[in-house]
Design a protein around this motif. Structure first.
Motif, PDB file in Angstrom:
ATOM      1  N   ALA A   1      13.481  -7.627   2.271  1.00  0.00           N
ATOM      2  CA  ALA A   1      13.874  -6.436   1.525  1.00  0.00           C
ATOM      3  C   ALA A   1      12.771  -6.024   0.554  1.00  0.00           C
ATOM      4  N   VAL A   2      12.552  -4.726   0.450  1.00  0.00           N
ATOM      5  CA  VAL A   2      11.577  -4.174  -0.489  1.00  0.00           C
ATOM      6  C   VAL A   2      12.264  -3.066  -1.276  1.00  0.00           C
ATOM      7  N   LEU A   3      12.303  -3.235  -2.593  1.00  0.00           N
ATOM      8  CA  LEU A   3      12.959  -2.264  -3.462  1.00  0.00           C
ATOM      9  C   LEU A   3      11.953  -1.336  -4.131  1.00  0.00           C
ATOM     10  N   LYS A   4      12.417  -0.198  -4.578  1.00  0.00           N
ATOM     11  CA  LYS A   4      11.597   0.715  -5.347  1.00  0.00           C
ATOM     12  C   LYS A   4      11.343   0.112  -6.715  1.00  0.00           C
ATOM     13  N   GLU A   5      10.101   0.154  -7.173  1.00  0.00           N
ATOM     14  CA  GLU A   5       9.757  -0.411  -8.474  1.00  0.00           C
ATOM     15  C   GLU A   5      10.425   0.384  -9.596  1.00  0.00           C
ATOM     16  N   THR A   6      10.918  -0.326 -10.593  1.00  0.00           N
ATOM     17  CA  THR A   6      11.637   0.329 -11.691  1.00  0.00           C
ATOM     18  C   THR A   6      10.867   0.321 -13.017  1.00  0.00           C
ATOM     19  N   ALA A   7       9.794  -0.434 -13.112  1.00  0.00           N
ATOM     20  CA  ALA A   7       9.018  -0.474 -14.352  1.00  0.00           C
ATOM     21  C   ALA A   7       8.393   0.893 -14.618  1.00  0.00           C
TER      22      ALA A   7
ATOM     23  N   ASP B   1      16.831 -12.388   2.904  1.00  0.00           N
ATOM     24  CA  ASP B   1      16.339 -13.763   2.765  1.00  0.00           C
ATOM     25  C   ASP B   1      15.063 -13.813   1.926  1.00  0.00           C
ATOM     26  N   ILE B   2      14.299 -12.716   1.979  1.00  0.00           N
ATOM     27  CA  ILE B   2      13.077 -12.587   1.191  1.00  0.00           C
ATOM     28  C   ILE B   2      13.067 -11.205   0.551  1.00  0.00           C
ATOM     29  N   VAL B   3      12.807 -11.168  -0.735  1.00  0.00           N
ATOM     30  CA  VAL B   3      12.631  -9.898  -1.437  1.00  0.00           C
ATOM     31  C   VAL B   3      11.182  -9.850  -1.915  1.00  0.00           C
ATOM     32  N   MET B   4      10.493  -8.759  -1.616  1.00  0.00           N
ATOM     33  CA  MET B   4       9.102  -8.603  -2.035  1.00  0.00           C
ATOM     34  C   MET B   4       9.007  -7.498  -3.068  1.00  0.00           C
ATOM     35  N   GLY B   5       8.288  -7.756  -4.159  1.00  0.00           N
ATOM     36  CA  GLY B   5       8.133  -6.750  -5.199  1.00  0.00           C
ATOM     37  C   GLY B   5       6.753  -6.808  -5.816  1.00  0.00           C
ATOM     38  N   VAL B   6       6.369  -5.745  -6.478  1.00  0.00           N
ATOM     39  CA  VAL B   6       5.148  -5.765  -7.279  1.00  0.00           C
ATOM     40  C   VAL B   6       5.493  -6.441  -8.603  1.00  0.00           C
ATOM     41  N   ARG B   7       6.420  -5.860  -9.349  1.00  0.00           N
ATOM     42  CA  ARG B   7       6.988  -6.511 -10.534  1.00  0.00           C
ATOM     43  C   ARG B   7       8.310  -7.144 -10.114  1.00  0.00           C
TER      44      ARG B   7
END
Length: 373
Positions: free
Chosen positions: A4-10, A68-74
């Protein structure tokens, strides 16, 4: 295996942890890739681009569900990952020393936090090193931003009306960002000099055509810490360095500071008195401004003019080049996870050397030695 890849919120974060290029590669490994709608907008990647690569695009809750895996920048707020699989891996930048509460939150949530900043500086992990890839872009962008603010020509120009002297650029700190800053300033035609507390960087500076500015005759100080990072210097060295810098900095047009020590505030390299010695119209770009700054009076994202000198620094310099920064970061993550991909189990099984280095939490506990010391 669902990634899963979410939109960055910072605030101001335009990078994204996955590009269509690497989405294809994860899918080729057998993974199901899901991306939150709009996640790539800041990096000029559309939802259609992800779908063309084979990823599914949906709302945040749908993307996270059973991941199972979440990838994020922050690193995302652990509360936003409540639908993920039990013990799901989260690979992102956590700022572990600065955001210990966030790390504790991951432990309580039963998630396995993998801090990309803690990637060891070893040969086989070079392609996984997000700090290096992002610092490379930061060093480049710092020179361009400073040059734009400086408002004068960088190279020497000989014209019928007379000669324009080249800009003088001084780079303080010769890690990945500093080396790229040197190279960029040289390509623009500036007269470049650089300094570092690590004597081993002299040859690197010379190899790029710049002049090394080093403290001499201070015995027993090499400045080399673990993993190639600089360490704090003795009072004797700090005094000698301050005197050398004060003499040199007064002659410079642009100064780029890059010095950071992991887990500690950025060292102060330039004082108000040193700023006052510089020429009116000079520019200082502080790449460490978010960590407290190398320059007295520096403020993130807000240029400050002191004694006629502009002091500046973005809070997220690499993020100013979001498409390229995202591409490199995404490749770092792919190189990391794919290196340990177990085909039979269909997921990454981290080894001890790298796994123990980057793993912050597991089984409901904070397990990283650097945080438990």
């Amino acid at each position: 295996m669902r990634i899963a890849v979410l939109k960055e919120t910072a605030a101001g974060e335009r990078r994204v942890a996955l590009t269509p290029e690497t989405a294809k590669k994860f899918i080729a490994l057998g993974a199901d890739v899901a991306v939150e709608s709009g996640a790539g907008e800041g990096a000029s990647i559309s939802d259609a681009d992800y779908e063309a690569a084979g990823a599914s695009v949906a709302s945040a809750p749908a993307v996270v569900k059973d991941a199972d895996i979440v990838m994020g920048v922050r690193a995302p707020d652990p509360a936003s990952l409540s639908g993920a699989s039990k013990g799901a891996m989260v690979a992102a930048m956590f700022d572990p020393f600065g955001q210990r509460d966030l790390v504790d939150g991951y432990a309580k949530a039963g998630l396995e936090a993998l801090s990309m900043e803690f990637m060891p500086r070893i040969t086989r992990a070079q392609s996984m090193d997000v700090l290096s890839s992002q610092s490379n872009l930061s060093g480049y962008k710092a020179v361009l931003a400073a040059a734009n603010t400086y408002g004068r020509a960088f190279p020497m120009m000989m014209t019928a009306a007379g000669t324009i002297s080249p800009a003088k650029v001084f780079v303080m700190g010769v890690g990945v960002a500093g080396l790229q800053a040197i190279a960029t300033a040289k390509r623009l035609g500036a007269q470049v000099s650089a300094t570092d507390v690590r004597s081993a960087t002299k040859e690197q500076i010379k190899s790029l055509g710049a002049k090394p500015i080093f403290v001499e005759n201070v015995a027993g100080i090499e400045g080399e810490g673990s993993g190639g990072y600089a360490t704090e210097m003795s009072e004797e060295y700090q005094k000698a360095q301050a005197e050398l810098v004060s003499e040199h900095i007064a002659k410079q047009d642009i100064v780029i500071t890059t010095a950071l020590i992991p887990g500690r505030p950025a060292p102060r390299l330039i004082s108000d008195a040193q700023i006052a010695s510089m020429k009116t119209g000079s520019v200082i770009y502080d790449l460490a401004v978010v960590q407290g700054g190398n320059v007295e009076g520096a403020q993130a994202d807000t240029p400050v003019v002191k004694h006629g000198v502009t002091i500046m620094g973005y809070s997220n310099t690499a993020g100013e080049l979001a498409p390229d920064a995202s591409a490199l970061y995404s490749r770092n993550l792919y190189n990391f996870l794919s290196a340990f991909w177990d085909k039979e189990q269909g997921k990454p099984i981290l080894d001890e050397e790298i796994g123990d280095a980057v793993r912050l939490t597991q089984g409901g506990k904070v397990v990283n030695e650097r945080l438990n010391a």
